[in-house]
Design an enzyme around this catalytic site. Structure first.
Site, PDB file in Angstrom:
ATOM      1  CB  THR A 168       4.329   9.640   9.890  1.00 17.62           C
ATOM      2  OG1 THR A 168       4.101  10.608   8.851  1.00 17.62           O
ATOM      3  CG2 THR A 168       5.822   9.534  10.155  1.00 17.62           C
ATOM      4  CE  LYS A 199       6.411  11.073   6.608  1.00 16.93           C
ATOM      5  NZ  LYS A 199       6.166  12.312   7.423  1.00 16.93           N
ATOM      6  CB  THR A 202      10.315  17.249  -0.444  1.00 19.35           C
ATOM      7  OG1 THR A 202       9.051  16.598  -0.440  1.00 19.35           O
ATOM      8  CG2 THR A 202      11.406  16.231  -0.342  1.00 19.35           C
ATOM      9  CD  GLU A 220      -1.312  14.990   9.530  1.00 21.79           C
ATOM     10  OE1 GLU A 220      -0.386  14.299   9.971  1.00 21.79           O
ATOM     11  OE2 GLU A 220      -1.604  16.112   9.989  1.00 21.79           O
ATOM     12  CG  ASN A 244      -2.375  17.291  13.009  1.00 22.32           C
ATOM     13  OD1 ASN A 244      -1.168  17.126  12.994  1.00 22.32           O
ATOM     14  ND2 ASN A 244      -3.105  17.260  11.902  1.00 22.32           N
ATOM     15  CB  THR A 274      -2.616   9.569  22.256  1.00 25.51           C
ATOM     16  OG1 THR A 274      -3.408   9.872  21.100  1.00 25.51           O
ATOM     17  CG2 THR A 274      -2.456  10.802  23.103  1.00 25.51           C
TER      18      THR A 274
END
Length: 427
Positions: free
Chosen positions: A171, A201, A212, A300, A422, A427
């Protein structure tokens, strides 16, 4: 299970989920994502039903594929399985009965394509929560992907299919996460080489509990389902459950293990509690720990992998609570991003978490530099600290001197990019 077990592991170059014998995998663009060419559906297949085990999220808003895969594995958490189908781009979470119907229909579609029972198929999804998952992408994608997997005529093509699968489940990950090791088995499996591989992932919404993000662990060892489940749960607790990016537990967390038995067809399956199970667990732990660290490093917006170790706790639970308090602290994580050797924020995180200890006993090191001894500051070279903060992995160590228990948790720093990712996720 792994205490006092020494197993020599060999890392398989460019290894992954398809490294063990009997595992075939692939990934394609099925249409779940708008961007043409971005892989968004993966299949992992075996020729015959094999031992499988799973661990899943404890989030009460668990996704439809979690509910369905749990049911297919049964109350014991382990059952024979032929295939796992994973899509990215849509989590199929908070989708009610329609979501459950799509998950079950996907299992039937895969089963019809492979010629097995729907109960022998597991599913997993990742992506945006609250949007209905369209079955038509599976209807066209599953037969196409299965045909590609079946057409992989040599070992290189089989491994390439595994790499495609790892990309298809991503992702916000910046790169696919794969790993594999092998070992020369002993005991009842002496003379056989066992391989354990995996893919996962995970980049955000990560602080799992008995699960997980999405991970598939594969092996060609002959393992009884009960032994596979026991090893998986123990290893997950020590690896994936020690990762936190942002303290949030996903609705879709899934970890599934498959064991084909192809490495030693003439040997009885490994049973729980045996030396062979302990030896096998070392290899599974190595794969899962590597993948867990990759998740933390790829958090991230992350620029650093952060390893937090808390020693000297009175109980294992105390050690874990303290380590997570440090790892989840936005103040600690932003200090690391700013290369600020601010041990006071670590002390703050320890002191707020409710664990009993005497601050006058606590020692803290950052990047191997003593910064606090017996609860008081220790002079250190700021220039040397800045130099050490250039390393890709930042280590924090704290000793409470309240007992003998210790744990390690992996996290990452908190950057401007985390907010951007985030804030723009849908979008």
């Amino acid at each position: 299970m792994q205490d006092n077990i020494t197993t020599k592991l060999t890392v398989i170059a460019d290894g992954g989920v398809a490294s063990p014998a009997g595992i075939r995998a692939g990934g394609i663009h099925a249409g779940f994502r708008k961007k043409p060419g971005r892989l968004d559906m993966a299949l992992v297949e075996v020729d015959e039903p094999c031992s499988a085990a799973g661990a899943f999220t404890t989030n009460k808003f668990c996704a439809a594929p979690v509910t369905v895969s749990r049911a297919h594995l049964g109350a014991s958490g382990c059952a024979p399985v032929r295939a796992i189908c994973i899509n990215s781009g849509n989590a199929n979470a908070a989708t009610g009965e329609e979501g459950l119907e799509v998950a079950e229909a996907t299992c039937k579609l895969v089963a019809d394509t492979l010629g097995c029972e729907p109960g022998e198929v597991l599913v997993a999804s990742t992506g945006v929560i609250g949007q209905l998952l369209e079955l038509d992408h599976f209807e066209t994608g599953v037969p196409e992907l299965h045909a590609r997997i079946a057409a992989a005529g040599d070992e290189a093509a089989r491994q390439a299919g595994g790499h495609d699968a790892a990309r298809a489940i991503m992702t916000t990950d910046t790169h696919p996460k794969e790993y594999a090791v092998s070992y020369e088995a002993t005991g009842a499996l002496a003379g056989h080489t066992v391989t354990v591989g995996g893919m996962c992932k995970g980049s955000g919404m990560i602080m799992p509990n008995m699960a997980t993000m999405i991970a598939i662990i594969t092996t060609d060892a002959p393992v009884a389902p009960e032994a596979l489940h026991e090893v998986l749960i123990d290893v997950v607790k020590a690896t994936f459950n020690k990762v936190t990016v942002d303290s949030d537990t996903s609705t879709n967390d899934t970890c599934i293990a498959l064991a084909t038995g192809e490495a030693a067809k003439d040997v009885a399956p490994i049973e729980p509690g045996t030396p062979e199970a302990a030896e096998f667990a070392v290899a599974v732990n190595a794969v899962c720990q590597h993948l867990a660290r990759e998740i933390a490093a790829d958090g991230e917006g992350a620029s650093k992998l952060v390893t937090v170790t808390v020693a000297g706790a009175a109980t294992d639970e105390d050690a874990d609570t303290c380590a997570r308090a440090i790892a989840n602290s936005p103040l600690v994580k932003t200090a690391i991003y700013g290369h600020d050797c601010n041990w006071g924020r670590i002390a703050m995180a320890l002191g707020k978490c409710g664990v009993e200890f005497d601050q006058r006993d606590v020692d803290i090191d950052i990047m191997g530099m003593p910064v606090c001894r017996d609860g008081l500051t220790v002079a250190f070279d700021e220039d040397e600290a800045l130099r050490r903060f250039e390393e890709p992995e930042i280590t924090i160590w704290a000793d409470l001197k309240a007992g003998t228990c210790e744990t390690t948790v992996w996290t990452c720093d908190l950057t401007h990019e985390y907010v951007k990712i985030n804030g723009d996720y849908r979008t």
